[in-house]
Scaffold this active site. Structure first.
Site, PDB file in Angstrom:
ATOM      1  N   CYS A  70       0.867  -1.176   0.000  1.00 15.52           N
ATOM      2  CA  CYS A  70       0.000   0.000   0.000  1.00 15.52           C
ATOM      3  C   CYS A  70       0.908   1.232   0.000  1.00 15.52           C
ATOM      4  O   CYS A  70       1.748   1.380   0.903  1.00 15.52           O
ATOM      5  CB  CYS A  70      -0.852  -0.041   1.269  1.00 15.52           C
ATOM      6  SG  CYS A  70      -1.841   1.426   1.532  1.00 15.52           S
ATOM      7  N   CYS A 206      -0.740   3.557  -6.533  1.00 16.16           N
ATOM      8  CA  CYS A 206      -1.693   3.021  -5.563  1.00 16.16           C
ATOM      9  C   CYS A 206      -1.924   1.590  -6.036  1.00 16.16           C
ATOM     10  O   CYS A 206      -2.210   1.377  -7.227  1.00 16.16           O
ATOM     11  CB  CYS A 206      -3.000   3.811  -5.580  1.00 16.16           C
ATOM     12  SG  CYS A 206      -4.343   2.980  -4.677  1.00 16.16           S
TER      13      CYS A 206
HETATM   14  N1  DGL Z   1      -3.951   0.550  -2.095  1.00 11.90           N
HETATM   15  C1  DGL Z   1      -3.589   1.690  -1.389  1.00 11.90           C
HETATM   16  C2  DGL Z   1      -2.372   2.415  -1.912  1.00 11.90           C
HETATM   17  O1  DGL Z   1      -1.541   1.779  -2.540  1.00 11.90           O
HETATM   18  C3  DGL Z   1      -4.548   2.511  -0.609  1.00 11.90           C
HETATM   19  C4  DGL Z   1      -5.849   2.897  -1.177  1.00 11.90           C
HETATM   20  C5  DGL Z   1      -6.685   3.582  -0.125  1.00 11.90           C
HETATM   21  O2  DGL Z   1      -6.958   2.929   0.877  1.00 11.90           O
HETATM   22  O3  DGL Z   1      -7.007   4.758  -0.290  1.00 11.90           O
HETATM   23  O4  DGL Z   1      -2.194   3.570  -1.677  1.00 11.90           O
END
Ligand code: DGL
Length: 283
Positions: A70, A206
């Site tokens: 993440c 993301c």
């Molecule tokens: N998948 C996440 C990232 O890489 C977070 C998305 C979220 O929870 O806003 O930032």
């Protein structure tokens, strides 16, 4: 031990998929904090607290290493946790646990330069500017982590970030692809008009966006290279295990998927990406 993979939701599965492929004999526990997703619009302190809770949960499940799949957690919480929490927590647990992020490997892949490298100052003259677009959550965009870290290494790369507040929630909810395609096209159009031309390369900053990488590819000019975080993270983890033979990655018999949200199946969007049915247990 198992390798823990953490995300606010299903986005980290994009990294997880590549890690399982690269380390077929490792044990894995995936944790999606779907009770608290999305992280991208939350204040920094909340992101730190939620990321810490996720790591604790994975360590309690027998993981010794947690990969924060993440960007929002890696960019906002990782350094804080490494500096202020992990040293004491290791003593408490009595074992050498660690937490790794995915931004450093991505920046290494984008710049072709390792983390330790401080770019040589070559004066102001830059022959040709390479324009790199980063699509990310509002929290990652606001942290400017990509701009800061890339600028330390390369003065010939200009980073433009596009916050996409709608995308992770839409992907999390399994929104139909036509709607996702329209939202992604809007973000590509916005960043292109801000730059004044199309970017030369792009990072899907993301992990949720990687699930719709084909839609980004369709919205960007044909052939625009994408830097893939899952690939970059898997490559970095290979190097990490070479340097840390103390981490034994298991037998390949453990593949668990936990969620703080609703257990059971995920959306058809996610299952199509994963390529098989997925069933989550309650964390
Ligand atoms: N998948 C996440 C990232 O890489 C977070 C998305 C979220 O929870 O806003 O930032």
């Amino acid at each position: 031990m198992a390798i823990g993979v953490f995300d606010s939701g299903v986005g980290g599965l994009s990294v997880h998929h590549k890690l399982v492929e690269r380390f077929p004999t490792a044990d894995f526990v995936y944790l999606a904090d779907q009770a608290n997703t999305p992280y991208g619009g939350r204040p920094g302190e909340e992101i730190v607290a939620l990321t810490k809770a996720g790591c604790e949960r994975l360590f309690a499940e027998g993981c010794d290493l947690v990969v924060l799949a993440c960007n929002t957690a890696s960019g906002i919480a990782l350094r804080r946790l490494q500096q202020t929490w992990l040293p004491g927590y290791r003593r408490e647990l009595g074992r050498p646990v660690n937490v790794l992020g995915i931004i450093v490997p991505t920046i290494e892949a984008a710049t072709g330069l390792p983390w330790e490298h401080e770019a040589e100052r070559r004066g102001d003259k830059v022959e040709k500017l390479d324009i790199l677009a980063v699509f990310s959550t509002p929290a990652t965009t606001a942290s400017r982590v990509y701009e800061i870290e890339i600028d330390k290494r390369r003065q010939d790369v200009a980073v433009f970030s596009q916050p996409c507040p709608d995308l992770a929630p839409m992907i999390e909810q399994g929104t139909p692809r036509e709607e996702l395609a329209a939202a992604i096209a809007g973000h590509v159009k916005a960043i292109t008009s801000r730059i004044g031309r199309a970017p030369d390369r792009a990072i899907l900053g993301c992990t949720h966006y990687e699930i719709t990488a084909d839609l980004f590819r369709a919205a960007l000019p044909a052939g625009t290279p994408l830097i893939h975080q899952p690939q970059a993270t898997a490559d970095a983890l290979v190097r990490y295990f070479e340097r840390h033979p103390e981490f034994k990655t298991g037998t390949g018999s453990v593949r668990r998927f936990l969620t703080t949200g609703r257990p059971g199946a995920q959306s058809s969007l996610v299952e199509a990406f994963w390529g098989a049915p997925l069933s989550f247990e309650r964390a």
